[in-house]
Design an enzyme around this catalytic site. Structure first.
Site, mmCIF file in Angstrom:
data_model
loop_
_atom_site.group_PDB
_atom_site.id
_atom_site.type_symbol
_atom_site.label_atom_id
_atom_site.label_comp_id
_atom_site.label_asym_id
_atom_site.label_seq_id
_atom_site.Cartn_x
_atom_site.Cartn_y
_atom_site.Cartn_z
ATOM 1 N NE ARG A 187 -4.359 -1.671 1.374
ATOM 2 C CZ ARG A 187 -5.554 -1.714 1.964
ATOM 3 N NH1 ARG A 187 -5.796 -0.933 3.015
ATOM 4 N NH2 ARG A 187 -6.505 -2.495 1.495
ATOM 5 N N GLY A 227 19.603 -14.524 7.867
ATOM 6 C CA GLY A 227 19.817 -15.208 6.601
ATOM 7 C C GLY A 227 19.202 -14.448 5.440
ATOM 8 C CB THR A 254 12.925 -13.743 13.555
ATOM 9 O OG1 THR A 254 13.234 -14.814 14.462
ATOM 10 C CG2 THR A 254 13.719 -12.516 13.986
ATOM 11 C CG ASP A 283 14.093 -17.333 17.563
ATOM 12 O OD1 ASP A 283 13.168 -17.844 18.224
ATOM 13 O OD2 ASP A 283 14.762 -17.961 16.732
ATOM 14 N N GLY A 297 13.674 -20.974 20.377
ATOM 15 C CA GLY A 297 14.850 -20.154 20.674
ATOM 16 C C GLY A 297 16.096 -21.011 20.642
ATOM 17 C CG HIS A 312 1.263 -25.637 40.652
ATOM 18 N ND1 HIS A 312 0.637 -25.140 41.767
ATOM 19 C CD2 HIS A 312 1.246 -24.625 39.740
ATOM 20 C CE1 HIS A 312 0.250 -23.903 41.560
ATOM 21 N NE2 HIS A 312 0.615 -23.562 40.332
#
Length: 327
Positions: free
Chosen positions: A29, A108, A129, A131, A174, A220
């Site tokens: 756009r 990359g 990404t 990560d 990760g 827990h």
């Protein structure tokens, strides 16, 4: 160069990330608003080699912001790493009449764009990404959605772990970076968080926090493991062996890449896509759009690739201070 730029290509490469579609929409756009044609290159650099392309206009990207994944698909290309592959891609650029390319992805993708720029193709990279491991940018498209997805899954998982008084070991994505694991662990109030940037002392980092949590009444436990640390199943087995807890493993995997992008990812993708086209229209090339201190900037790709990004030490300190205190 505004009038000289007639046609810009856009591609996504590497792992997909929520918000990539938002970035594609912004690129298309912004091109339309400037009187520039936009060509979508399907399947990343593989598509650039094979000429797999489609015109993107205002209507074709309508409603795209709310969709996960990438409408242009993504693929890794071993052929593009060769001179012959790069030459085929350059031939496609000539055939399609591309005056520039916007590439959305990680390191990359940026290296591939840099290779094209050496042969005279104007390129700009956009960091996408989950990560959040692009050193030049404090934020990458997809990171916020991936964090929210993981938090939602872990919150649901905690309900059943609490019902059975179990320890849950959750593996998040990760491979080389622990930003996602640290952020999610802090958000979820995890008992322990293991990331590749920090050497793991199992007694101090896992067993002792579990013991401290038990002493204050917790029944827990939630241990978050970044995939780059090693096998989450090995972590679970050591917990069983050393403190005799009923321990279960959950690997969230690629679910973290899916789903509608968060508002934050949509807005950042819009700004970055807009900035990428603006840079090309201004005659700039070999740049990466980034976000630093609430500003959108750009770096030379070579400089960007040479940067190193460590873990957020403030977040790590807060996490270490709070672990093992119950949830």
């Amino acid at each position: 160069m505004g009038n000289a730029v007639r046609r810009i290509g856009v591609l996504t490469s590497g792992g997909d990330a929520p918000g990539m579609n938002s970035a594609i929409r912004a690129v298309a756009r912004t091109c339309v608003s400037r009187g520039i044609e936009c060509v979508g290159i399907r399947r990343g650099f593989t598509g650039l080699i094979n000429g797999d392309a489609t015109m993107l206009d205002y209507a074709k990207v309508s409603g795209l912001s709310r969709m996960g994944g990438t409408m242009l698909y993504s693929a890794r290309s071993d052929e593009f790493r060769t001179e012959a592959g790069i030459q085929k891609a350059l031939n496609t650029c000539k055939l399609l009449g591309l005056d520039g390319i916007v590439g959305i992805g990680g390191d990359g993708t940026f290296r591939g764009l840099h290779d094209l720029s050496k042969h005279g193709i104007a390129v700009v990279g956009v960091p996408g990404t989950i990560d959040n491991d692009i050193a030049c940018s404090s934020y990458t498209i997809g990171y916020d959605t991936a964090c929210n997805t993981a938090v939602e899954c872990i919150d649901r998982l905690r309900d059943t772990m609490q019902s059975h008084e179990r320890c849950s070991v959750v593996e998040v994505m990760g491979h080389r970076a622990g930003h996602l694991a640290l952020y999610v662990g802090l958000a979820c109030g995890a008992t322990a968080v293991l990331i590749p940037e920090k050497e793991v002392d199992f007694e101090a980092d896992v067993i002792e926090p579990i013991r401290r949590a038990r002493l204050v009444g917790t029944t827990h436990y939630m241990v978050i493991v970044a995939e780059g640390v090693g096998s989450s199943y090995d972590v679970a087995q050591r917990i069983r062996d050393e403190v005799a807890l009923d321990t279960r493993v959950t690997v969230l995997g690629h679910i973290q890449r899916g789903g509608a992008p968060s508002a934050r990812d949509r807005v950042n993708a819009a700004h970055m896509g807009y900035s990428a086209v603006t840079l090309l229209a201004e005659g700039k090339s070999d740049r990466v759009v980034c976000r630093q201190n609430d500003q959108y900037l750009d770096y030379d790709i070579d400089e960007a690739l040479s940067m190193k990004k460590g873990i957020d030490e403030d977040k790590y300190t807060v996490m270490r201070t709070l672990i093992g205190q119950g949830t």
